[in-house]
Design a protein around this motif. Structure first.
Motif, short mmCIF file in Angstrom:
data_model
loop_
_atom_site.label_atom_id
_atom_site.label_comp_id
_atom_site.label_asym_id
_atom_site.label_seq_id
_atom_site.Cartn_x
_atom_site.Cartn_y
_atom_site.Cartn_z
N MET A 278 8.24 12.70 11.23
CA MET A 278 7.71 11.34 11.10
C MET A 278 6.22 11.28 10.77
O MET A 278 5.46 12.18 11.13
N VAL A 279 5.86 10.20 10.11
CA VAL A 279 4.47 9.74 10.09
C VAL A 279 4.39 8.65 11.15
O VAL A 279 5.14 7.66 11.09
N LEU A 280 3.52 8.84 12.11
CA LEU A 280 3.48 8.00 13.31
C LEU A 280 2.52 6.83 13.12
O LEU A 280 1.32 7.02 12.91
N PHE A 281 3.06 5.60 13.23
CA PHE A 281 2.24 4.40 13.01
C PHE A 281 2.56 3.36 14.09
O PHE A 281 3.08 2.29 13.81
N PRO A 282 2.29 3.66 15.37
CA PRO A 282 2.64 2.76 16.48
C PRO A 282 1.81 1.48 16.45
O PRO A 282 0.64 1.49 16.05
N GLN A 283 2.43 0.38 16.93
CA GLN A 283 1.78 -0.93 16.93
C GLN A 283 1.51 -1.47 18.34
O GLN A 283 0.73 -2.41 18.50
N THR A 284 2.17 -0.93 19.35
CA THR A 284 2.02 -1.44 20.72
C THR A 284 1.77 -0.27 21.67
O THR A 284 1.91 0.90 21.30
N ASN A 285 1.43 -0.59 22.92
CA ASN A 285 1.19 0.44 23.94
C ASN A 285 2.41 1.34 24.11
O ASN A 285 2.30 2.57 24.17
N GLU A 286 3.56 0.72 24.25
CA GLU A 286 4.80 1.47 24.46
C GLU A 286 5.06 2.39 23.28
O GLU A 286 5.45 3.56 23.44
N LYS B 237 0.84 -1.21 0.00
CA LYS B 237 0.00 0.00 0.00
C LYS B 237 0.87 1.25 0.00
O LYS B 237 0.53 2.25 -0.66
N CYS B 238 1.96 1.20 0.73
CA CYS B 238 2.89 2.34 0.73
C CYS B 238 3.46 2.59 -0.66
O CYS B 238 3.57 3.74 -1.12
N ILE B 239 3.81 1.51 -1.33
CA ILE B 239 4.35 1.62 -2.69
C ILE B 239 3.30 2.20 -3.63
O ILE B 239 3.58 3.10 -4.43
N GLU B 240 2.08 1.71 -3.52
CA GLU B 240 1.00 2.22 -4.37
C GLU B 240 0.72 3.69 -4.09
O GLU B 240 0.46 4.47 -5.01
N ALA B 241 0.82 4.07 -2.81
CA ALA B 241 0.53 5.45 -2.42
C ALA B 241 1.54 6.44 -2.99
O ALA B 241 1.21 7.60 -3.24
N LEU B 242 2.77 5.99 -3.22
CA LEU B 242 3.86 6.90 -3.58
C LEU B 242 4.42 6.70 -4.99
O LEU B 242 5.29 7.45 -5.43
N THR C 3 -4.93 5.82 0.41
CA THR C 3 -5.18 7.27 0.48
C THR C 3 -4.67 7.86 1.78
O THR C 3 -4.04 8.94 1.79
N GLU C 4 -4.93 7.18 2.90
CA GLU C 4 -4.49 7.70 4.20
C GLU C 4 -2.96 7.73 4.30
O GLU C 4 -2.38 8.68 4.85
N ILE C 5 -2.31 6.70 3.78
CA ILE C 5 -0.84 6.67 3.79
C ILE C 5 -0.30 7.81 2.94
O ILE C 5 0.60 8.55 3.36
N HIS C 6 -0.85 7.97 1.75
CA HIS C 6 -0.41 9.04 0.85
C HIS C 6 -0.57 10.41 1.49
O HIS C 6 0.36 11.23 1.51
N ASP C 7 -1.75 10.67 2.02
CA ASP C 7 -2.05 12.00 2.56
C ASP C 7 -1.19 12.33 3.78
O ASP C 7 -0.76 13.47 3.96
N GLY D 169 5.51 18.20 18.16
CA GLY D 169 5.26 18.78 16.85
C GLY D 169 6.03 18.14 15.72
O GLY D 169 6.02 18.65 14.59
N ALA D 170 6.69 17.01 16.00
CA ALA D 170 7.60 16.42 15.01
C ALA D 170 6.99 15.25 14.25
O ALA D 170 7.71 14.54 13.54
N GLY D 171 5.68 15.04 14.38
CA GLY D 171 5.09 13.91 13.69
C GLY D 171 3.60 14.10 13.43
O GLY D 171 2.92 14.87 14.12
N PHE D 172 3.11 13.38 12.43
CA PHE D 172 1.69 13.38 12.06
C PHE D 172 1.19 11.95 12.16
O PHE D 172 1.82 11.02 11.62
N GLU D 173 0.08 11.75 12.83
CA GLU D 173 -0.42 10.40 13.09
C GLU D 173 -1.13 9.80 11.88
O GLU D 173 -2.00 10.45 11.28
N LEU D 174 -0.76 8.58 11.53
CA LEU D 174 -1.45 7.83 10.49
C LEU D 174 -2.64 7.13 11.12
O LEU D 174 -2.47 6.23 11.95
#
Length: 454
Positions: free
Chosen positions: A314-322, A245-250, A345-349, A334-339
């Motif tokens: 960064m684009v922030l894409f956390p997978q665990t609580n930590e 999906k990342c490849i398709e987005a870009l 579309t969401e990955i691209h934007d 202020g250094a990241g935007f949450e995915l």
């Protein structure tokens, strides 16, 4: 000069920050034995420390988790780690008797390291490769209902493993002292005071040394066209559909893309899907980040710190609580935007938002300046060499801070309950429940007042 035992769990994110510290200690003339795993042998030996293999004591499931082939719940991993401690007891007893360490440095979730220090009453420094968590900073960790239920259901099993450890001389009544931070244990945190949530609530037993990085690279973002770097670390990287999906987005954007897909996914299955995308199992992450204009990351503490060290938003894409806690803090800085989702579309934007809005790069550069001015490996080595840090006056304050709020809260409710029982005698009314409502409204403000006063 000191004899120092280092302990770590089999995870890259927990090992990597320790290597510059160990090298600094060895260069100063200290003798260091690093109890690690064969996968990290070359890196350990490069520091000058003596590598001691612990692979023989790992269960098969631990090896599968480290390789990314399997995931485990927190409770299951806790139980496996306690069982590993039992397996290593005789071996570590002989090591302590022969080496006679002056200090033990243990990863914050390495139970066998912590318990060895406690059993033999050896001064210990805890190496914390994520944020330090106390009552205040724990608010960054939000568990799902399923995760909470898993912890509740698994408590009996954990207690059984703790009971089993008693025969080896480990007397722990609860798992909490092994997993949570306290204000009495000497602790290194690989975050700056500015980056650590609620850093002012921790005692002087804490050294916030900032990222520990082996790199001569400096941020250099002057690319012919923007460089996008994508990696989900080493543990939860088995997501081939997400990479596609990342490849398709870009694929149609005027950007270059590097994907580090880990050891489970075959990079050849992804290469060739777009001309502007290159996929590798592993890369020199610091080198890539020094040039990258945006990093789509799982927000492991190590990856996030390296990203900010290299001034990469960064684009922030956390997978665990930590990881969610780390992502939240990066977003606050202020250094990241949450995915929010995983659609093309969401990955691209999300990626284009970070690339096209300079505020994220500015914030990342501010973090980089903060990180590079921190104590770093030399400060961590100073702290270890000076252990144990005896602070009787500070520790008395810590006791007051920890005990007094609970006492004052108990007094509050005793007074409220007494008032409810005597309400009719004092007022002539049966509406005692009014006191209960008022008490519940007032209590949160009372807690905040007590916290400030203490």
């Amino acid at each position: 000069m000191k004899s120092i035992m280092f302990f770590c769990i089999p995870a890259h994110g927990h090992h990597n920050p320790t290597f510059p510290v160990v090298k600094e200690l060895v260069n100063r003339g200290n003798t260091v034995r690093f109890y690690s795993f064969n996968e990290f042998k070359e890196k350990v030996e490069a520091t000058g420390a003596t590598f001691i293999s612990c692979d023989a004591y790992l269960s098969e499931v631990e090896k599968e988790v480290e390789s990314g082939e399997k995931t485990m719940s927190t409770i299951d991993m806790t139980i496996v780690d306690l069982q590993t401690t039992a397996k290593m007891d005789h071996f570590l007893h002989n090591e302590v008797e022969e080496f006679k360490p002056d200090v033990i440095v243990s990863d914050s979730v390495c139970f066998w390291g912590k318990l060895t220090a406690r059993k033999y009453k050896i001064p210990m420094v805890v190496s914390t490769t994520t944020f330090a968590f106390n009552k205040q900073s724990a608010s960054y960790m939000k568990s799902s209902f399923a995760e909470i239920m898993d912890l509740i259901k698994g408590q009996k099993r954990v207690n059984a493993e703790l009971k089993n450890l008693e025969q080896y001389g480990y007397h722990e009544k609860s798992i909490m002292p092994l997993v949570q931070n306290d204000n009495y244990t000497d602790t290194i945190v690989y975050a700056t005071e500015k980056y650590q949530p609620f850093s002012n609530t921790f005692s002087k037993h804490y050294a916030f040394v900032g990222p520990s990085v082996f790199s001569d690279y400096l941020p250099d973002k002057k690319n012919q066209r923007p460089l996008v770097y994508i990696s989900l670390g080493t543990v939860v990287s088995n997501k081939p559909d997400f990479y596609k999906k990342c490849i398709e987005a870009l694929r149609n954007e005027n950007v270059d893309v590097i994907i580090s897909c880990g050891r489970v996914v075959d990079p050849q299955s992804l290469n060739g899907l777009a001309e502007n995308v290159k996929v590798y199992s592993t890369v020199n992450q610091l080198e890539v980040l020094s040039k990258a204009n945006v990093f789509l990351t799982h927000n492991g503490m190590n990856s996030t710190s390296e990203s900010l060290y290299m001034a990469t938003p960064m684009v922030l894409f956390p997978q665990t609580n930590e990881q969610r806690a780390v992502a939240r803090r990066a977003k606050e800085m202020g250094a990241g935007f949450e995915l929010k989702g995983e659609s093309v579309t969401e990955i691209h934007d999300a990626i284009m938002e970070v690339l096209n809005n300079g505020k994220y790069a500015d914030a990342a550069m501010s973090c980089s300046d903060d990180f590079r001015s921190a104590l770093g490996p030399k400060g961590a080595a100073d702290f270890i060499e000076a252990a144990p840090h005896l602070m009787p006056k500070e520790d008395k304050k810590n006791i007051r801070r920890e005990i007094l709020p609970g006492v004052l809260q108990l007094v509050f409710w005793c007074v409220m309950i007494a008032f409810m029982f005597s309400f009719k005698a004092l007022t002539g009314s049966d509406k005692w429940w009014i006191v209960a409502i008022v008490a519940n409204v007032i209590f949160p403000f009372y807690k905040k007042l007590v916290a400030r006063l203490v």
